[in-house]
Design an enzyme around this catalytic site. Structure first.
Site, PDB file in Angstrom:
ATOM      1  N   GLU A 133       3.706   3.479   3.466  1.00 26.19           N
ATOM      2  CA  GLU A 133       3.202   2.326   4.232  1.00 26.19           C
ATOM      3  C   GLU A 133       2.519   2.875   5.479  1.00 26.19           C
ATOM      4  O   GLU A 133       3.099   3.653   6.218  1.00 26.19           O
ATOM      5  CB  GLU A 133       4.364   1.391   4.579  1.00 26.19           C
ATOM      6  CG  GLU A 133       4.061   0.338   5.620  1.00 26.19           C
ATOM      7  CD  GLU A 133       2.893  -0.586   5.269  1.00 26.19           C
ATOM      8  OE1 GLU A 133       2.825  -1.088   4.134  1.00 26.19           O
ATOM      9  OE2 GLU A 133       2.033  -0.787   6.154  1.00 26.19           O
ATOM     10  N   HIS A 139       1.316   1.107  -1.133  1.00 27.99           N
ATOM     11  CA  HIS A 139       1.180   0.126  -0.046  1.00 27.99           C
ATOM     12  C   HIS A 139       2.469  -0.703  -0.069  1.00 27.99           C
ATOM     13  O   HIS A 139       2.503  -1.811  -0.605  1.00 27.99           O
ATOM     14  CB  HIS A 139      -0.027  -0.785  -0.259  1.00 27.99           C
ATOM     15  CG  HIS A 139      -1.349  -0.088  -0.223  1.00 27.99           C
ATOM     16  ND1 HIS A 139      -1.767   0.800  -1.188  1.00 27.99           N
ATOM     17  CD2 HIS A 139      -2.373  -0.165   0.678  1.00 27.99           C
ATOM     18  CE1 HIS A 139      -2.980   1.244  -0.883  1.00 27.99           C
ATOM     19  NE2 HIS A 139      -3.372   0.682   0.236  1.00 27.99           N
ATOM     20  N   ASP A 164      -0.902  -1.860  -4.058  1.00 23.96           N
ATOM     21  CA  ASP A 164      -0.897  -3.279  -3.665  1.00 23.96           C
ATOM     22  C   ASP A 164      -1.501  -3.440  -2.275  1.00 23.96           C
ATOM     23  O   ASP A 164      -0.823  -3.780  -1.307  1.00 23.96           O
ATOM     24  CB  ASP A 164       0.575  -3.758  -3.700  1.00 23.96           C
ATOM     25  CG  ASP A 164       0.717  -5.236  -3.413  1.00 23.96           C
ATOM     26  OD1 ASP A 164      -0.289  -5.963  -3.466  1.00 23.96           O
ATOM     27  OD2 ASP A 164       1.861  -5.656  -3.126  1.00 23.96           O
ATOM     28  N   SER A 192       8.394  -5.070  -2.958  1.00 24.17           N
ATOM     29  CA  SER A 192       8.356  -4.184  -4.126  1.00 24.17           C
ATOM     30  C   SER A 192       9.300  -2.975  -3.979  1.00 24.17           C
ATOM     31  O   SER A 192       9.954  -2.583  -4.955  1.00 24.17           O
ATOM     32  CB  SER A 192       6.918  -3.731  -4.414  1.00 24.17           C
ATOM     33  OG  SER A 192       6.288  -3.228  -3.249  1.00 24.17           O
ATOM     34  N   GLY A 238      -2.848   5.027   1.981  1.00 22.89           N
ATOM     35  CA  GLY A 238      -2.361   4.772   0.624  1.00 22.89           C
ATOM     36  C   GLY A 238      -3.188   5.453  -0.466  1.00 22.89           C
ATOM     37  O   GLY A 238      -2.641   5.891  -1.480  1.00 22.89           O
ATOM     38  N   HIS A 295       6.117  -8.989  -9.022  1.00 23.78           N
ATOM     39  CA  HIS A 295       7.445  -8.355  -9.072  1.00 23.78           C
ATOM     40  C   HIS A 295       8.115  -8.579 -10.428  1.00 23.78           C
ATOM     41  O   HIS A 295       8.820  -7.689 -10.925  1.00 23.78           O
ATOM     42  CB  HIS A 295       8.313  -8.863  -7.911  1.00 23.78           C
ATOM     43  CG  HIS A 295       7.760  -8.475  -6.557  1.00 23.78           C
ATOM     44  ND1 HIS A 295       7.859  -9.247  -5.439  1.00 23.78           N
ATOM     45  CD2 HIS A 295       7.062  -7.363  -6.173  1.00 23.78           C
ATOM     46  CE1 HIS A 295       7.265  -8.642  -4.409  1.00 23.78           C
ATOM     47  NE2 HIS A 295       6.775  -7.502  -4.841  1.00 23.78           N
TER      48      HIS A 295
HETATM   49  C1  LIG Z   1       0.310  -6.680   0.131  1.00 21.04           C
HETATM   50  S1  LIG Z   1       1.186  -5.717   1.297  1.00 21.04           S
HETATM   51  C2  LIG Z   1       2.341  -4.835   0.311  1.00 21.04           C
HETATM   52  C3  LIG Z   1       3.418  -5.662  -0.285  1.00 21.04           C
HETATM   53  C4  LIG Z   1       4.418  -4.891  -1.100  1.00 21.04           C
HETATM   54  N1  LIG Z   1       3.765  -3.998  -2.057  1.00 21.04           N
HETATM   55  C5  LIG Z   1       5.337  -5.826  -1.850  1.00 21.04           C
HETATM   56  O1  LIG Z   1       5.036  -6.195  -3.003  1.00 21.04           O
HETATM   57  O2  LIG Z   1       6.378  -6.181  -1.300  1.00 21.04           O
HETATM   58  C6  LIG Z   1       0.010  -4.480   1.706  1.00 21.04           C
HETATM   59  C7  LIG Z   1       0.534  -3.452   2.688  1.00 21.04           C
HETATM   60  O3  LIG Z   1      -0.416  -2.385   2.767  1.00 21.04           O
HETATM   61  C8  LIG Z   1      -0.399  -1.871   4.102  1.00 21.04           C
HETATM   62  N2  LIG Z   1      -1.649  -1.115   4.280  1.00 21.04           N
HETATM   63  C9  LIG Z   1      -2.865  -1.542   4.692  1.00 21.04           C
HETATM   64  N3  LIG Z   1      -3.780  -0.560   4.633  1.00 21.04           N
HETATM   65  C10 LIG Z   1      -3.125   0.536   4.155  1.00 21.04           C
HETATM   66  C11 LIG Z   1      -3.521   1.863   3.839  1.00 21.04           C
HETATM   67  N4  LIG Z   1      -4.793   2.278   3.995  1.00 21.04           N
HETATM   68  N5  LIG Z   1      -2.598   2.708   3.346  1.00 21.04           N
HETATM   69  C12 LIG Z   1      -1.312   2.319   3.164  1.00 21.04           C
HETATM   70  N6  LIG Z   1      -0.865   1.083   3.466  1.00 21.04           N
HETATM   71  C13 LIG Z   1      -1.762   0.192   3.939  1.00 21.04           C
HETATM   72  C14 LIG Z   1      -0.240  -3.102   4.951  1.00 21.04           C
HETATM   73  O4  LIG Z   1       0.277  -2.767   6.232  1.00 21.04           O
HETATM   74  C15 LIG Z   1       0.723  -3.947   4.100  1.00 21.04           C
HETATM   75  O5  LIG Z   1       2.050  -3.730   4.502  1.00 21.04           O
END
Ligand SMILES: C[S@@+](CC[C@H](N)C(=O)[O-])C[C@H]1O[C@@H](n2cnc3c(N)ncnc32)[C@H](O)[C@@H]1O
Length: 276
Positions: A115, A41, A160, A97, A140, A18
């Site tokens: 998401e 994500h 992410d 994020s 994603g 971040h």
């Molecule tokens: C590491 S977290 C994201 C954290 C966020 N970017 C932050 O920095 O606050 C990863 C996220 O990706 C989501 N996720 C998992 N597979 C996914 C996909 N195929 N497409 C979109 N989101 C997905 C998960 O549910 C999770 O919320």
């Protein structure tokens, strides 16, 4: 989809990710032209550090709580963004994020979030209610390509993923190749965990074959020697990093390293161009 970021919000990886995202967007905002910020994500957008999940791991103690307690002024932008979602001295809430990016928006900028997990997408919509962000619930990688090129000439894509699928790195490599073909000058930021050094060397060799000219690799190693089978730190691939960002990066990296170093370790943060 088992990964829940609420267990990990505000950990050392979030602090580095971040902080660098803020620095990238601010560098791009030195010019007045509109930006499109895309988060593939996005997670929940806002996390309760006093909630059961966060308390179970206590990861924020080694992340955001250290950064907040550190007087280094290079961490001020990051700390101010965390304080903006809190009222008390010690942060109770942690902005994901999407909320960091939302705070950076100027009237001409756009924020587009995605998401896939239904519960997290629902939470994300709630957390972003008071912002101008658009929220999608799609895969994603499909979303990443579908959004490119954005309506504005400049922007940033943040990728992410949770790295819980065996083919996550291969999907990133393939999608990045296609995304770069669609939007060659776009800034793209991809987060990844550092566990096994050999795997990362192999992945970077694959990525080098894409022939992307401006490809910066920032890696944060928490410990002074590799700890087998555990999380050793995290990295960011940054395609087309803005010049002002790369100029300001070395002292910011050192401030982050010093703030986050575990007891008895110095840690290391490096930034290198892929391919030299
Ligand atoms: C590491 S977290 C994201 C954290 C966020 N970017 C932050 O920095 O606050 C990863 C996220 O990706 C989501 N996720 C998992 N597979 C996914 C996909 N195929 N497409 C979109 N989101 C997905 C998960 O549910 C999770 O919320």
């Amino acid at each position: 989809m088992n990964y829940r970021h609420s267990f990990h919000a505000g950990n050392s990886a979030d602090v580095v990710k971040h902080s660098l995202l803020i620095a990238i967007v601010r560098a791009l905002q030195q010019k007045p032209g509109a930006l499109t910020l895309i988060d593939t994500h996005a997670g929940c957008g806002l996390y309760d550090l006093g909630g059961e999940e966060a308390r179970r791991t206590g990861e924020s103690k080694k992340g955001v709580l250290r950064a907040i307690a550190d007087p280094n002024p290079l961490l001020d932008d990051y700390c101010a963004a965390v304080r903006a979602v809190n009222t008390g001295v010690e942060p109770r809430f942690y902005p994901g994020s999407p909320r960091f990016l939302a705070q950076l928006l100027r009237p001409q900028d756009f924020l587009i979030l995605n998401e896939k997990h239904p519960e997290d997408a629902y939470a994300l919509r709630g957390a972003m209610r008071d912002t101008s962000a658009a929220v999608h619930q799609r895969d994603g990688y499909e979303f990443w390509l579908a959004m490119l090129p954005p309506r504005t000439a400049r922007g940033v894509v943040v990728v992410d993923p949770p790295y819980e699928q065996a083919d996550e790195r291969a999907r990133i490599t393939a999608t990045l190749a296609a995304a770069h073909r669609k939007w060659a000058h776009g800034v793209m930021v991809i987060w990844y965990p550092l566990k096994d050094r050999a795997m990362h060397v192999r992945w970077k060799a694959q990525l080098r074959k894409l022939g992307i000219r401006k490809f910066l690799v920032v890696e944060h190693w928490l410990y002074d020697s590799d700890q087998p089978d555990i999380y050793n730190g995290a990295g960011l691939f940054i395609v087309n990093p803005p010049y002002a960002f790369t100029q300001a990066l070395p002292p910011l990296m050192d401030a982050l390293r010093a703030a986050l170093a575990p007891e008895g370790h110095r840690g290391e943060i490096t930034a290198d161009w892929l391919g030299g």
